[in-house]
Design a protein around this motif. Structure first.
Motif, short mmCIF file in Angstrom:
data_model
loop_
_atom_site.label_atom_id
_atom_site.label_comp_id
_atom_site.label_asym_id
_atom_site.label_seq_id
_atom_site.Cartn_x
_atom_site.Cartn_y
_atom_site.Cartn_z
N PHE A 120 0.71 -1.08 0.06
CA PHE A 120 0.00 0.06 0.07
C PHE A 120 0.94 1.30 0.10
O PHE A 120 0.50 2.22 -0.56
CB PHE A 120 -1.00 0.06 1.11
N SER A 121 1.90 1.33 0.58
CA SER A 121 2.72 2.22 0.75
C SER A 121 3.42 2.73 -0.73
O SER A 121 3.69 3.73 -1.31
CB SER A 121 4.09 2.21 1.82
N ARG A 122 3.86 1.78 -1.33
CA ARG A 122 4.42 1.71 -2.63
C ARG A 122 3.35 2.26 -3.72
O ARG A 122 3.65 3.35 -4.53
CB ARG A 122 4.85 0.38 -3.15
N GLN A 158 -6.51 -3.13 11.38
CA GLN A 158 -7.61 -4.01 11.41
C GLN A 158 -7.76 -4.68 10.16
O GLN A 158 -8.12 -5.65 9.62
CB GLN A 158 -8.78 -3.56 12.05
N ALA A 159 -7.60 -3.70 8.93
CA ALA A 159 -7.82 -4.10 7.47
C ALA A 159 -6.62 -5.02 7.29
O ALA A 159 -6.79 -6.02 6.64
CB ALA A 159 -7.96 -2.94 6.81
N VAL A 160 -5.42 -4.66 7.63
CA VAL A 160 -4.21 -5.44 7.33
C VAL A 160 -4.43 -6.85 7.84
O VAL A 160 -4.10 -7.90 7.29
CB VAL A 160 -2.85 -4.77 7.94
N HIS A 161 -4.77 -7.06 9.36
CA HIS A 161 -5.22 -8.25 9.82
C HIS A 161 -6.13 -9.03 9.03
O HIS A 161 -5.99 -10.30 8.81
CB HIS A 161 -5.53 -7.91 11.34
N ALA A 162 -7.27 -8.30 8.65
CA ALA A 162 -8.46 -9.18 8.11
C ALA A 162 -7.92 -9.82 6.63
O ALA A 162 -8.29 -10.97 6.41
CB ALA A 162 -9.43 -8.17 7.75
N ASP A 219 -9.50 -0.77 -6.76
CA ASP A 219 -11.50 -0.50 -6.65
C ASP A 219 -11.78 0.22 -5.40
O ASP A 219 -12.97 0.59 -5.27
CB ASP A 219 -11.78 -2.14 -6.56
N THR A 220 -10.94 0.81 -4.48
CA THR A 220 -11.32 1.61 -3.41
C THR A 220 -10.55 2.98 -3.41
O THR A 220 -9.62 3.16 -4.19
CB THR A 220 -11.04 0.76 -2.13
N THR A 221 -11.19 3.95 -2.41
CA THR A 221 -10.52 5.10 -2.35
C THR A 221 -10.57 5.63 -0.80
O THR A 221 -11.01 4.86 -0.16
CB THR A 221 -11.37 6.31 -3.00
N GLY A 222 -9.59 6.36 -0.62
CA GLY A 222 -9.19 6.74 0.56
C GLY A 222 -8.72 5.57 1.61
O GLY A 222 -7.93 4.43 0.93
N MET A 223 -8.65 5.67 2.81
CA MET A 223 -8.27 4.49 3.80
C MET A 223 -8.99 3.42 3.43
O MET A 223 -10.07 3.11 3.64
CB MET A 223 -8.12 5.17 5.28
N VAL A 224 -8.29 2.33 3.29
CA VAL A 224 -8.89 0.91 3.16
C VAL A 224 -8.99 0.40 4.58
O VAL A 224 -8.28 0.37 5.57
CB VAL A 224 -7.94 0.00 2.47
#
Length: 335
Positions: A157-159, A167-171, A193-198
């Motif tokens: 995601f940083s790249r 929590q999203a990373v964990h999931a 497919d998403t915008t902003g913070m996942v």
């Protein structure tokens, strides 16, 4: 184009697969194909940035015939730079070993040779020679710990200059972490497919039906002492064909994490380093630990050991075994 930098004549340091230094010869060592492919992509992109006319050639060391390496490395009519990828070094022929040992002593100009070895000792003489020459070595080992997989997701995601909450990373790791290539593909899909913070809701929308994600929802509810939710989630999972084995494995992992942090003090970052966990995993385990006593943890560990044996063939009814484990764990925890 200027030729690729020559490798220093010193023992090779491990190279980062995300940023492989250019050199006449590069070794990719280990069984994780995804990391090896990423390393090759990085090398190819750097070479093409220097000259778009890069010529690509692939060889299979397990079906190699004498003289092939010298032939493909020889200058072409228009002297384009070359990238030669050689796979299957772990089962290389004797002819390849002989030719490779001769080649690395005097690599051809404007040629980058990438050697992929899946692991083991086959061709040790070549591996030792590459080390002595200082050829960059990229370790292509599987990411086994959840902490490593979580770091991988964060880096992806940083790249892409995107953000994802803990929590999203964990999931995401829970849902698709068994395969690094699937985990990378899942990161790419969420980024596209998403915008902003996942968030964990985004992950659940795309991957909530995966076996691993379902198993961890059961485990989270059981460890929190929420027996109704744990049982209803478990029964839905079993009804939709989820095997009892990953369900017990998820429970066992969560209980082990709680047991690890149960009586420890210190910062999440320090404990994460000491225990081989991510800081968010330490925080989650500490929250779960608030529902548990030492005696109750002993009961949970014992029932999980029994359930693990039962779902792997020691009992006729593995479904009953996992249901009993969930009930015992959920009712042993304090609400």
């Amino acid at each position: 184009m200027s030729p690729a930098p020559r490798a220093a004549q010193r023992p090779a340091a491990g190279a980062d697969w995300r940023d492989v230094p250019l050199a006449p010869v590069v070794l990719l060592f280990g069984p994780e194909d995804f990391i090896a492919s990423r390393a090759v992509d990085d090398i190819r992109a750097k070479l093409r940035a220097q000259n778009p006319e890069l010529e690509l050639t692939s060889l299979d060391a397990s079906h190699y015939t004498a003289g092939a390496l010298g032939m493909v490395a020889s200058p072409s009519l228009f002297s384009e730079p070359k990238l030669i990828q050689v796979s299957a070094l772990a089962s290389m022929t004797d002819d390849f070993l002989v030719d490779a040992l001769a080649y690395i002593k005097d690599p051809a100009p404007d040629v980058t040779l990438v050697l992929t070895h899946g692991g083991g000792t086959r061709g040790k003489k070549l591996l030792d020679a590459l080390k002595a020459l200082g050829a960059p070595r990229v370790e292509c080992q599987p990411l086994k710990k959840d902490a490593e997989k979580s770091s991988f997701v964060s880096a992806e995601f940083s790249r892409a200059k995107r953000r994802i909450d803990a929590q999203a990373v964990h999931a995401l790791v829970a849902a698709v972490g068994a395969s690094l290539s699937e985990l990378a593909a899942a990161c790419s899909q969420l980024i596209a497919d998403t915008t902003g913070m996942v968030s964990s809701d985004d992950v659940d929308k795309y991957y909530g039906g995966r076996v691993e994600a379902t198993a961890f929802r059961v485990a989270d509810a059981a460890l929190a002492g929420n027996a109704p939710v744990a049982l209803s989630t478990l029964r839905h999972a079993l009804a939709t064909g989820v095997d009892p084995v990953p369900l017990v494995a998820a429970l066992a992992m969560k209980v082990r994490q709680v047991a690890k942090v149960f009586s420890l003090r210190g910062s999440s970052a320090q404990l994460a380093r000491d225990l081989g966990m991510s800081p968010w995993q330490v925080d989650a385990a500490r929250r779960d630990a608030g529902h548990w006593s030492g005696e109750a943890l002993v009961v949970a560990i014992k029932v999980l050991a029994e359930a693990d044996a039962q779902v792997k063939g020691a009992a006729k009814d593995p479904v009953y075994a996992v249901e009993r484990a969930v009930i015992v764990i959920a009712t042993s925890a304090r609400r």
